[in-house]
Design an enzyme around this catalytic site. Structure first.
Site, PDB file in Angstrom:
ATOM      1  N   SER A   1       0.834  -1.197   0.000  1.00 32.81           N
ATOM      2  CA  SER A   1       0.000   0.000   0.000  1.00 32.81           C
ATOM      3  C   SER A   1       0.872   1.251   0.000  1.00 32.81           C
ATOM      4  CB  SER A   1      -0.887   0.019   1.249  1.00 32.81           C
ATOM      5  OG  SER A   1      -1.556   1.259   1.359  1.00 32.81           O
TER       6      SER A   1
ATOM      7  N   TYR B   1      -2.157  -0.455  10.504  1.00 30.15           N
ATOM      8  CA  TYR B   1      -2.359  -0.946   9.132  1.00 30.15           C
ATOM      9  C   TYR B   1      -1.127  -0.636   8.288  1.00 30.15           C
ATOM     10  CZ  TYR B   1      -3.993  -0.957   4.281  1.00 30.15           C
ATOM     11  OH  TYR B   1      -4.095  -1.174   2.921  1.00 30.15           O
TER      12      TYR B   1
HETATM   13  P1  NAP Z   1     -12.013  -4.788   0.145  1.00 32.68           P
HETATM   14  O1  NAP Z   1     -12.813  -4.267  -0.992  1.00 32.68           O
HETATM   15  O2  NAP Z   1     -12.383  -4.410   1.536  1.00 32.68           O
HETATM   16  O3  NAP Z   1     -11.949  -6.395   0.010  1.00 32.68           O
HETATM   17  C1  NAP Z   1     -11.249  -7.129   0.956  1.00 32.68           C
HETATM   18  C2  NAP Z   1     -11.167  -8.578   0.535  1.00 32.68           C
HETATM   19  O4  NAP Z   1     -10.381  -9.270   1.529  1.00 32.68           O
HETATM   20  C3  NAP Z   1     -12.538  -9.254   0.482  1.00 32.68           C
HETATM   21  O5  NAP Z   1     -12.586 -10.120  -0.592  1.00 32.68           O
HETATM   22  C4  NAP Z   1     -12.600 -10.014   1.803  1.00 32.68           C
HETATM   23  O6  NAP Z   1     -13.318 -11.247   1.711  1.00 32.68           O
HETATM   24  C5  NAP Z   1     -11.131 -10.350   2.064  1.00 32.68           C
HETATM   25  N1  NAP Z   1     -10.926 -10.474   3.506  1.00 32.68           N
HETATM   26  C6  NAP Z   1     -11.103  -9.500   4.438  1.00 32.68           C
HETATM   27  N2  NAP Z   1     -10.892 -10.013   5.669  1.00 32.68           N
HETATM   28  C7  NAP Z   1     -10.574 -11.324   5.494  1.00 32.68           C
HETATM   29  C8  NAP Z   1     -10.286 -12.376   6.391  1.00 32.68           C
HETATM   30  N3  NAP Z   1     -10.282 -12.184   7.711  1.00 32.68           N
HETATM   31  N4  NAP Z   1     -10.011 -13.597   5.888  1.00 32.68           N
HETATM   32  C9  NAP Z   1     -10.039 -13.796   4.544  1.00 32.68           C
HETATM   33  N5  NAP Z   1     -10.328 -12.848   3.638  1.00 32.68           N
HETATM   34  C10 NAP Z   1     -10.608 -11.615   4.125  1.00 32.68           C
HETATM   35  O7  NAP Z   1     -10.462  -4.367   0.015  1.00 32.68           O
HETATM   36  P2  NAP Z   1      -9.637  -3.777  -1.237  1.00 32.68           P
HETATM   37  O8  NAP Z   1      -9.694  -2.313  -1.140  1.00 32.68           O
HETATM   38  O9  NAP Z   1     -10.018  -4.465  -2.482  1.00 32.68           O
HETATM   39  O10 NAP Z   1      -8.151  -4.193  -0.794  1.00 32.68           O
HETATM   40  C11 NAP Z   1      -7.461  -5.291  -1.361  1.00 32.68           C
HETATM   41  C12 NAP Z   1      -5.990  -5.188  -0.951  1.00 32.68           C
HETATM   42  O11 NAP Z   1      -5.452  -3.958  -1.425  1.00 32.68           O
HETATM   43  C13 NAP Z   1      -5.762  -5.186   0.561  1.00 32.68           C
HETATM   44  O12 NAP Z   1      -4.608  -5.928   0.868  1.00 32.68           O
HETATM   45  C14 NAP Z   1      -5.546  -3.730   0.878  1.00 32.68           C
HETATM   46  O13 NAP Z   1      -4.794  -3.543   2.049  1.00 32.68           O
HETATM   47  C15 NAP Z   1      -4.839  -3.252  -0.358  1.00 32.68           C
HETATM   48  N6  NAP Z   1      -4.965  -1.819  -0.600  1.00 32.68           N
HETATM   49  C16 NAP Z   1      -6.185  -1.236  -0.767  1.00 32.68           C
HETATM   50  C17 NAP Z   1      -6.240   0.137  -0.970  1.00 32.68           C
HETATM   51  C18 NAP Z   1      -7.546   0.861  -1.168  1.00 32.68           C
HETATM   52  O14 NAP Z   1      -7.542   2.115  -1.152  1.00 32.68           O
HETATM   53  N7  NAP Z   1      -8.669   0.182  -1.358  1.00 32.68           N
HETATM   54  C19 NAP Z   1      -5.072   0.901  -0.996  1.00 32.68           C
HETATM   55  C20 NAP Z   1      -3.851   0.263  -0.830  1.00 32.68           C
HETATM   56  C21 NAP Z   1      -3.806  -1.098  -0.623  1.00 32.68           C
HETATM   57  P3  NAP Z   1     -14.873 -11.444   2.179  1.00 32.68           P
HETATM   58  O15 NAP Z   1     -15.620 -10.221   1.745  1.00 32.68           O
HETATM   59  O16 NAP Z   1     -15.283 -12.674   1.480  1.00 32.68           O
HETATM   60  O17 NAP Z   1     -14.871 -11.617   3.659  1.00 32.68           O
END
Ligand code: NAP
Length: 248
Positions: A142, A155
């Protein structure tokens, strides 16, 4: 479009957000995709359906990665589906509890490190028998891992740990011909970054980006597909910043 024909891929957290876009993108390039989820079974089923409707191959696969044995269980289930070889492993599932230092609880700290750091670490370890020359591992980092933005130090530290892990795993697995890289998105409007639903959140995001539009999950998944493909065959141990030029 068939850069990944005949390849197998596992994407964790593929029920929503960046993981969903990644599963769809890998499948559109010909990979058979294991769509991992934890609580979002319905959402994962829809991703699988969409891939199959487009003529691709996909299976959903469940595991709670906050549990101690979550990554081990996921690896076991994945091996029974793919058999011998996993070509692409994308450790994307993540959680972010937004709290400043004073308000971060032990439980939230441990949960974020369990899902964001421990799970990818042991997932790679447990999938090692299925990884070999030409395989690509991508870990989700991130912008928060290398820039002090927002109010979520725990985080951010979990993503800093991912950047360190990328270097160590790339070094350790290079002899086997396995590449390990990180992708560090900036702010992407997903369930995780709900602050982007407010005008203040969008202004904050656009102000720190060189490119003046909000990101889409597909902006990130295309970078992941690149790192997964043979076009990135000489890239390992790197963190690709996919953030529209944030905090330059
Ligand atoms: P998101 O929309 O909140 O989706 C999170 C995903 O992770 C969902 O599929 C969820 O599965 C799964 N997950 C959450 N808790 C879990 C657990 N305890 N066990 C197994 N699976 C779990 O997140 P996103 O924004 O797409 O983020 C994806 C990645 O990108 C993450 O690593 C995040 O840190 C990184 N990231 C995101 C951003 C941003 O701005 N969005 C920025 C930088 C980095 P279920 O729904 O099936 O539970």
């Amino acid at each position: 479009m068939n850069r990944l024909a005949g390849k197998t891929a596992l994407v964790t957290g593929a029920s929503r957000g960046i993981g969903r876009a990644t599963a769809l993108a890998l499948a559109s390039h010909g990979a058979q995709v294991l769509v991992h989820y934890s609580s979002g079974e319905r959402e994962a089923s829809l991703v699988v359906e969409k891939i199959r409707e487009a003529g691709g191959k996909a299976e959903k696969i469940q595991a709670e990665l906050g549990h101690e044995e979550g990554a081990h269980e996921l690896a076991k289930r994945a091996r029974t589906i793919i058999g011998g070889r996993l070509d692409v492993l994308v450790a994307n599932a993540g959680v972010a509890v937004s709290a400043p230092l004073e308000e971060t609880t032990l439980e939230d700290f441990d949960y974020m490190f369990a899902v964001n750091v421990r799970a990818p670490f042991f997932l790679v370890q447990q999938m090692l028998p299925s990884l070999c020359t030409g395989c690509s591992v991508v870990l989700l980092s991130s912008l928060a891992g290398h820039a002090a933005i927002g109010k979520f130090p725990a985080y951010a530290a979990s993503k800093g740990a991912i950047d360190t892990l990328v270097k160590h795993l790339a070094t350790a697995l290079g002899e086997r011909g396995i590449r390990v890289n990180g992708v560090a998105p900036g702010v992407v409007p997903t369930d995780m970054s709900s602050f982007t639903k407010t005008q203040a959140g969008r202004d904050f995001t656009l102000n720190m980006q060189a490119l003046k539009r909000m990101a889409k999950p597909e902006d990130i998944s295309s970078a992941i597909v690149f790192l997964a493909s043979d076009e990135a065959r000489w890239i390992t141990g790197d963190i690709l910043h996919v953030d529209g030029g944030s905090r330059l």
